[in-house]
Design an enzyme around this catalytic site. Structure first.
Site, PDB file in Angstrom:
ATOM      1  N   GLY A 148      26.374  -2.575 -10.641  1.00 52.60           N
ATOM      2  CA  GLY A 148      25.355  -1.843  -9.873  1.00 52.60           C
ATOM      3  C   GLY A 148      25.982  -0.712  -9.065  1.00 52.60           C
TER       4      GLY A 148
ATOM      5  CG  ASP B 170      25.657  -1.126  -2.966  1.00 51.93           C
ATOM      6  OD1 ASP B 170      25.332   0.051  -3.200  1.00 51.93           O
ATOM      7  OD2 ASP B 170      25.100  -1.833  -2.107  1.00 51.93           O
TER       8      ASP B 170
ATOM      9  CG  LEU C 164      22.438 -13.664  -9.572  1.00 58.92           C
ATOM     10  CD1 LEU C 164      21.532 -12.918  -8.604  1.00 58.92           C
ATOM     11  CD2 LEU C 164      23.703 -14.110  -8.832  1.00 58.92           C
TER      12      LEU C 164
ATOM     13  CD  GLN D 282      13.731  -7.384  -8.432  1.00 53.62           C
ATOM     14  OE1 GLN D 282      14.132  -6.224  -8.621  1.00 53.62           O
ATOM     15  NE2 GLN D 282      12.786  -7.657  -7.562  1.00 53.62           N
ATOM     16  CB  SER D 283      18.106  -4.859  -5.428  1.00 56.73           C
ATOM     17  OG  SER D 283      18.258  -3.916  -6.459  1.00 56.73           O
TER      18      SER D 283
ATOM     19  CB  SER E  20      18.263  -6.091   2.637  1.00 62.20           C
ATOM     20  OG  SER E  20      17.285  -5.091   2.645  1.00 62.20           O
TER      21      SER E  20
ATOM     22  CD  GLU F 230      12.366  -3.479   2.457  1.00 61.86           C
ATOM     23  OE1 GLU F 230      11.351  -4.151   2.256  1.00 61.86           O
ATOM     24  OE2 GLU F 230      12.322  -2.320   2.898  1.00 61.86           O
TER      25      GLU F 230
ATOM     26  CE1 TYR G 180      16.216  -7.188  -2.543  1.00 60.36           C
ATOM     27  CE2 TYR G 180      15.446  -6.201  -0.494  1.00 60.36           C
ATOM     28  CZ  TYR G 180      16.463  -6.470  -1.387  1.00 60.36           C
ATOM     29  OH  TYR G 180      17.737  -6.028  -1.122  1.00 60.36           O
TER      30      TYR G 180
ATOM     31  CG  HIS H  62      23.379   1.283   0.701  1.00 57.94           C
ATOM     32  ND1 HIS H  62      22.630   0.295   1.303  1.00 57.94           N
ATOM     33  CD2 HIS H  62      24.013   0.691  -0.332  1.00 57.94           C
ATOM     34  CE1 HIS H  62      22.820  -0.846   0.664  1.00 57.94           C
ATOM     35  NE2 HIS H  62      23.648  -0.626  -0.348  1.00 57.94           N
TER      36      HIS H  62
HETATM   37  O1  F7E Z   1      11.473   2.865  -1.331  1.00 57.95           O
HETATM   38  C1  F7E Z   1       8.349   4.736  -0.606  1.00 57.95           C
HETATM   39  C2  F7E Z   1       8.255   3.221  -0.618  1.00 57.95           C
HETATM   40  O2  F7E Z   1      12.157   1.761  -3.460  1.00 57.95           O
HETATM   41  C3  F7E Z   1      11.649   3.570  -0.127  1.00 57.95           C
HETATM   42  C4  F7E Z   1      16.420  -1.247  -1.843  1.00 57.95           C
HETATM   43  O3  F7E Z   1      17.748  -0.872  -2.068  1.00 57.95           O
HETATM   44  O4  F7E Z   1      16.519  -0.431   0.397  1.00 57.95           O
HETATM   45  C5  F7E Z   1      15.790  -0.335  -0.803  1.00 57.95           C
HETATM   46  O5  F7E Z   1      14.432  -0.715  -0.628  1.00 57.95           O
HETATM   47  C6  F7E Z   1      10.304   3.983   0.436  1.00 57.95           C
HETATM   48  C7  F7E Z   1       9.245   2.869   0.493  1.00 57.95           C
HETATM   49  O6  F7E Z   1      13.601   1.512  -1.364  1.00 57.95           O
HETATM   50  C8  F7E Z   1       7.584   5.886  -3.955  1.00 57.95           C
HETATM   51  O7  F7E Z   1       6.914   2.799  -0.373  1.00 57.95           O
HETATM   52  C9  F7E Z   1       6.939   6.351  -1.932  1.00 57.95           C
HETATM   53  O8  F7E Z   1       8.603   2.921   1.735  1.00 57.95           O
HETATM   54  O9  F7E Z   1      13.576   3.628  -2.538  1.00 57.95           O
HETATM   55  P1  F7E Z   1      12.732   2.468  -2.264  1.00 57.95           P
HETATM   56  P2  F7E Z   1      13.235   0.305  -0.361  1.00 57.95           P
HETATM   57  O10 F7E Z   1      11.995  -0.374  -0.743  1.00 57.95           O
HETATM   58  O11 F7E Z   1      13.329   0.825   1.029  1.00 57.95           O
HETATM   59  C10 F7E Z   1      16.606  -1.747   0.970  1.00 57.95           C
HETATM   60  C11 F7E Z   1      17.510  -1.677   2.169  1.00 57.95           C
HETATM   61  C12 F7E Z   1      16.986  -2.795  -0.003  1.00 57.95           C
HETATM   62  O12 F7E Z   1      17.626  -3.781   0.341  1.00 57.95           O
HETATM   63  C13 F7E Z   1      16.384  -2.689  -1.362  1.00 57.95           C
HETATM   64  O13 F7E Z   1      17.083  -3.495  -2.302  1.00 57.95           O
HETATM   65  O14 F7E Z   1       9.746   4.986  -0.429  1.00 57.95           O
HETATM   66  N1  F7E Z   1       7.886   5.374  -1.837  1.00 57.95           N
HETATM   67  N2  F7E Z   1       6.729   6.678  -3.214  1.00 57.95           N
HETATM   68  C14 F7E Z   1       8.304   5.066  -3.080  1.00 57.95           C
HETATM   69  N3  F7E Z   1       9.231   4.202  -3.509  1.00 57.95           N
HETATM   70  C15 F7E Z   1       9.482   4.136  -4.846  1.00 57.95           C
HETATM   71  N4  F7E Z   1      10.431   3.290  -5.292  1.00 57.95           N
HETATM   72  N5  F7E Z   1       8.770   4.908  -5.749  1.00 57.95           N
HETATM   73  C16 F7E Z   1       7.813   5.804  -5.352  1.00 57.95           C
HETATM   74  O15 F7E Z   1       7.186   6.480  -6.164  1.00 57.95           O
END
Ligand code: F7E
Length: 335
Positions: free
Chosen positions: A11, A13, A61, A85-86, A127, A129, A151, A181
Site C-alpha cells: 500500500g 504507507d 488478515l 480495508q481502508s 486513524s 476517523e 471503518y 496522509h
Molecule cells: O475522503 C469527501 C468525503 O475518501 C475525504 C482514509 O485514508 O483518511 C482517509 O479517509 C473527504 C470525505 O478519505 C468525494 O466525503 C467528497 O469527507 O479521501 P477520502 P477519508 O474518508 O477522510 C483516514 C484518516 C483514514 O484512516 C482512511 O483509511 O472527501 N469527498 N467527494 C469524497 N471522497 C471520496 N473518496 N470521493 C469523492 O468523490
C-alpha cells in the site's frame, strides 16, 4: 541487523515505510495477499522497484494460521500493522467484511506476536476517523472517539486491542492516530488522488468532468512520506504510547479542488459536478490534529504542508497522464 515485518507493504504507507527502513539497514519483510502476488504488474506497482531488496510472504488478515506462521518464521524486532480495508465509503456498503477483516486481522497479528515474538515492538495504524463527530477541534490523544463509519468503528476496536495487549501482556504496542496522509502513490478512490488524476486527464483532453460529493468536508492532509517516519520514531521510544500525527491545519475538499485545478491553469467550476452518489450516509465534517505530543516527545514535524502536497500530487499525475491515450480506469465511479 534489525528485522521489520510490515502488513500492507504494497500500500501507499507500506511502500514508503519499506524504503525508509531499507535506508536504515533493516531486513524488511512484508505480508501480501496471494492474489496480489499473482498479479505483481498491477497490484505491486508501488514496491516494484524494491522487490529485490525485501522478502515477501503470502498471508491474509482473514487467516490466523497464515499470520501466525509468518510471525514465527520472521521473528521480527518491529511489526508495522498497516493492512486493512481502508476506504471509508466502501465500509458503509460492506460493513461486515470491513469490521471482520480489520478487527480480526489486528487481533490475529497481536496474538501471534504475543505467542511467538513477545519482544517485538508493534505499531497499529489507528486513524483520525476514530474521532468522527469530534467533540473538539483540534483533536488530540485525549479527545473522545465518536466514529461515524464501520471503518471508524473497526479502528477504535483495533486501538483498544493494541492498548490492551500493552496493558495486559506487556507488549510494546503503540497506536499511531494518523490524520489523512496522501502522496502520488495514493489509491485512486480517495478524494485527493481522484481530484489530481482528473485534473491531469482533463488537462490532457482525456476526460471532461469530475464528479464529487461533499466539497465542504474538512481534513488535515499531510504527506505519507513524512508520516511513516513518525511510525518508526514511536517504536524507538523508551515506553510504548499513543500519538496523534497530523499537520495541525485543516482545509476543505473544495480548497483542494480549487488549488489542484488552479495549478494546471484550469477553472474548476467548468469541470466539477456535484453528485449525490458520492455523499456518505454519515459524514465526518472536520478533522484537525494537534500533534504536539509527538513534537515534544520525539521532535517529529510534518515537512510537506497542504499547498506543496496538492502541487506535488497534481504535477506527478500531469506527468503520468502525458503520453497516455485513454483515461485511467480510476474514472469508474467508485464511491
Ligand atoms: O475522503 C469527501 C468525503 O475518501 C475525504 C482514509 O485514508 O483518511 C482517509 O479517509 C473527504 C470525505 O478519505 C468525494 O466525503 C467528497 O469527507 O479521501 P477520502 P477519508 O474518508 O477522510 C483516514 C484518516 C483514514 O484512516 C482512511 O483509511 O472527501 N469527498 N467527494 C469524497 N471522497 C471520496 N473518496 N470521493 C469523492 O468523490
Amino acid at each position: 541487523m534489525k528485522r521489520a515485518l510490515i502488513t500492507g507493504i504494497d500500500g501507499q504507507d507500506g511502500s514508503y515505510l519499506a524504503e525508509f527502513l531499507l535506508e536504515k539497514d533493516y531486513e524488511v519483510h512484508g505480508v501480501i495477499r496471494r492474489v496480489a502476488l499473482e498479479d505483481p504488474e498491477h497490484q505491486l506497482w508501488r514496491i516494484k522497484h524494491i522487490l529485490g531488496k525485501i522478502k515477501v510472504h503470502a498471508g491474509s488478515l482473514e487467516s490466523y494460521p497464515s499470520l501466525f506462521s509468518i510471525v514465527e518464521k520472521v521473528k521480527p524486532d518491529e511489526c508495522y500493522h498497516l493492512a486493512a480495508q481502508s476506504f471509508v465509503s466502501y465500509s458503509f456498503e460492506d460493513e461486515f467484511s470491513t469490521i471482520n477483516t480489520n478487527i480480526n486481522g489486528t487481533h490475529y497479528v497481536l496474538s501471534a506476536i504475543k505467542e511467538r515474538a513477545p519482544k517485538c515492538k508493534f505499531y497499529f495504524a489507528a486513524s483520525s476517523e476514530m474521532f468522527g463527530h469530534a467533540k473538539e477541534v483540534p483533536q488530540n490523544e485525549d479527545t473522545p472517539f465518536h466514529p461515524r463509519s464501520p471503518y471508524g468503528i473497526s479502528k477504535v476496536a483495533g486501538f483498544d486491542l493494541t492498548r490492551n495487549y500493552r496493558e495486559a501482556y506487556g507488549i510494546f504496542a503503540c497506536n499511531g492516530i494518523l490524520f489523512n496522509h496522501e502522496s502520488p502513490r495514493r489509491g485512486f478512490e480517495f478524494v485527493t488522488r481522484k481530484i489530481t488524476n482528473a485534473v491531469a486527464e482533463i488537462k490532457h483532453g482525456l476526460s471532461k468532468e469530475l464528479r464529487l460529493g461533499n466539497l465542504d468536508a474538512k481534513r488535515d492532509w499531510g504527506f505519507a512520506g513524512d508520516y511513516v517516519k513518525a511510525m518508526w520514531m514511536m517504536l524507538q521510544q523508551d515506553k510504548p504510547d499513543d500519538y496523534v500525527i497530523a499537520t495541525g491545519e485543516t482545509h476543505s475538499v473544495g480548497e483542494f479542488v480549487e488549488l489542484a485545478f488552479g495549478y494546471a491553469g484550469l477553472d474548476w467550476k467548468k469541470f466539477v459536478i456535484i453528485d449525490k452518489n458520492f455523499y456518505r450516509p454519515a459524514e465526518v465534517n472536520i478533522l484537525q490534529g494537534d500533534y504536539s505530543k509527538a513534537q515534544n516527545k520525539f521532535r517529529w514535524e510534518p515537512v510537506v504542508k497542504f499547498k506543496k502536497l496538492v502541487e506535488m500530487m497534481t504535477e506527478a499525475d500531469i506527468k503520468r497522464a502525458s503520453g497516455k491515450n485513454n483515461p485511467s480506469t480510476c474514472n469508474v465511479p467508485v464511491k
